[in-house]
Design an enzyme around this catalytic site. Structure first.
Site, short mmCIF file in Angstrom:
data_model
loop_
_atom_site.label_atom_id
_atom_site.label_comp_id
_atom_site.label_asym_id
_atom_site.label_seq_id
_atom_site.Cartn_x
_atom_site.Cartn_y
_atom_site.Cartn_z
N HIS A 92 1.08 2.28 -1.47
CA HIS A 92 0.34 1.27 -1.65
C HIS A 92 -0.44 0.93 -2.21
O HIS A 92 -1.31 0.47 -3.43
CB HIS A 92 0.87 0.12 -0.93
CG HIS A 92 0.48 -1.23 -1.18
ND1 HIS A 92 0.99 -2.56 -2.13
CD2 HIS A 92 -0.68 -2.14 -0.06
CE1 HIS A 92 -0.07 -3.57 -2.35
NE2 HIS A 92 -0.53 -3.38 -1.11
N GLU A 93 -2.53 1.25 -0.85
CA GLU A 93 -2.62 2.08 -1.06
C GLU A 93 -3.52 2.01 -1.96
O GLU A 93 -4.61 1.94 -2.70
CB GLU A 93 -3.66 1.99 0.55
CG GLU A 93 -3.19 0.43 1.15
CD GLU A 93 -3.36 -0.54 1.44
OE1 GLU A 93 -4.56 -0.71 1.47
OE2 GLU A 93 -3.31 -0.74 2.15
N THR A 94 -2.92 3.46 -3.00
CA THR A 94 -3.68 3.98 -3.99
C THR A 94 -2.94 4.69 -4.78
O THR A 94 -2.94 4.87 -5.87
CB THR A 94 -3.39 5.49 -3.23
OG1 THR A 94 -1.93 5.97 -3.06
CG2 THR A 94 -4.77 6.19 -2.08
#
Length: 251
Positions: A92-94
């Site tokens: 999700h972060e990337t």
């Protein structure tokens, strides 16, 4: 004769220790094989991804070897859930697209003016001077004066993410302990509706933005990635996947 027996016992113990160490070193790679890694992150090297060619499987395995308890602790299902949770959050972060298949598309925060030069970098999007300082000290690297190392050296990048995952900070438990169901909420946690499960890992990582605000796209995306990875690894997700009603740890 007694001496021979003692020597034999010592040799056996040594062999068992070596075998155990080898199992720990190979544990992550035995679950996240190169094929599984490629299946989980099929678009990471697409031309539209800023991180094309950066997040290699070999860098992931090399970084994991420096954290012996990461992805090797507990039952087979504990191991799978922890790895699914780690990849769910970092994907999700990337993320670079929909359908929970575009993880690891970015290595730098898109808006680099925020908290520059300590903007988000790497799989966990390490952010803020304090985190760069703490991670650097733990990894014996000068990340305060060289923050770009997190987005130019893939092994270092993964190691910062794993450091954050394994490390409890302030009143937050480690993501590792939560994933392994080792965390027991305090009275304050219970009052804040923080309960064991994947949702509290989201709270640890980005609770100020994502938690206590009802259903929101960021939570849905984190859960979607995690659920997909649990399916790939063949394990159940467990309960309490969101943090919709949880107060963040800083409250």
């Amino acid at each position: 004769m007694v001496r021979f027996v003692m020597l034999a016992v010592c040799a056996a113990v040594l062999l068992l220790a070596v075998a155990a160490g080898g199992a720990a070193a190979q544990g992550v790679g035995s679950v996240i094989t190169r094929q599984v890694y490629d299946t989980m992150l099929p678009h990471r090297d697409d031309s539209i991804c800023e991180a094309k060619g950066f997040y290699t499987y070999d860098a992931f395995i090399a970084a994991a070897s420096t954290f012996p308890e990461f992805g090797t602790t507990g039952s087979a299902d504990d191991v799978k859930r922890e790895l699914a949770a780690f990849f769910g959050q970092t994907s999700h972060e990337t993320t670079g697209g929909p359908q929970f298949q575009w993880g690891y598309c970015f290595k730098d925060q898109i808006d680099k003016t925020m908290l520059a030069p300590y903007y988000g970098r790497g799989p966990i999007q390490l952010t803020g001077q304090s985190n760069y300082d703490l991670a650097g000290k733990a990894l014996k690297l000068d990340l305060v004066n060289n923050p770009n190392l997190v987005s130019t050296d893939a092994e270092v990048s993964f190691r910062t993410a794993m450091w954050f995952w394994m490390t409890a900070q302030d009143n937050k438990p480690s993501c590792h302990d939560v994933a392994l169901r080792r965390w027991t909420p305090t009275a304050a946690d219970t009052a804040a509706a923080r309960v064991p499960g994947y949702g509290v890992i989201t709270n640890i990582i980005n609770g100020r933005i994502d938690c206590g605000k009802g259903m929101n796209p960021s939570n849905v995306d984190r859960i979607g990635y995690y659920t997909r990875y649990c399916g790939i690894l063949g394990t159940a997700t467990g309960d309490n996947l969101d943090c919709y009603t949880q107060q963040n740890f800083a409250t």
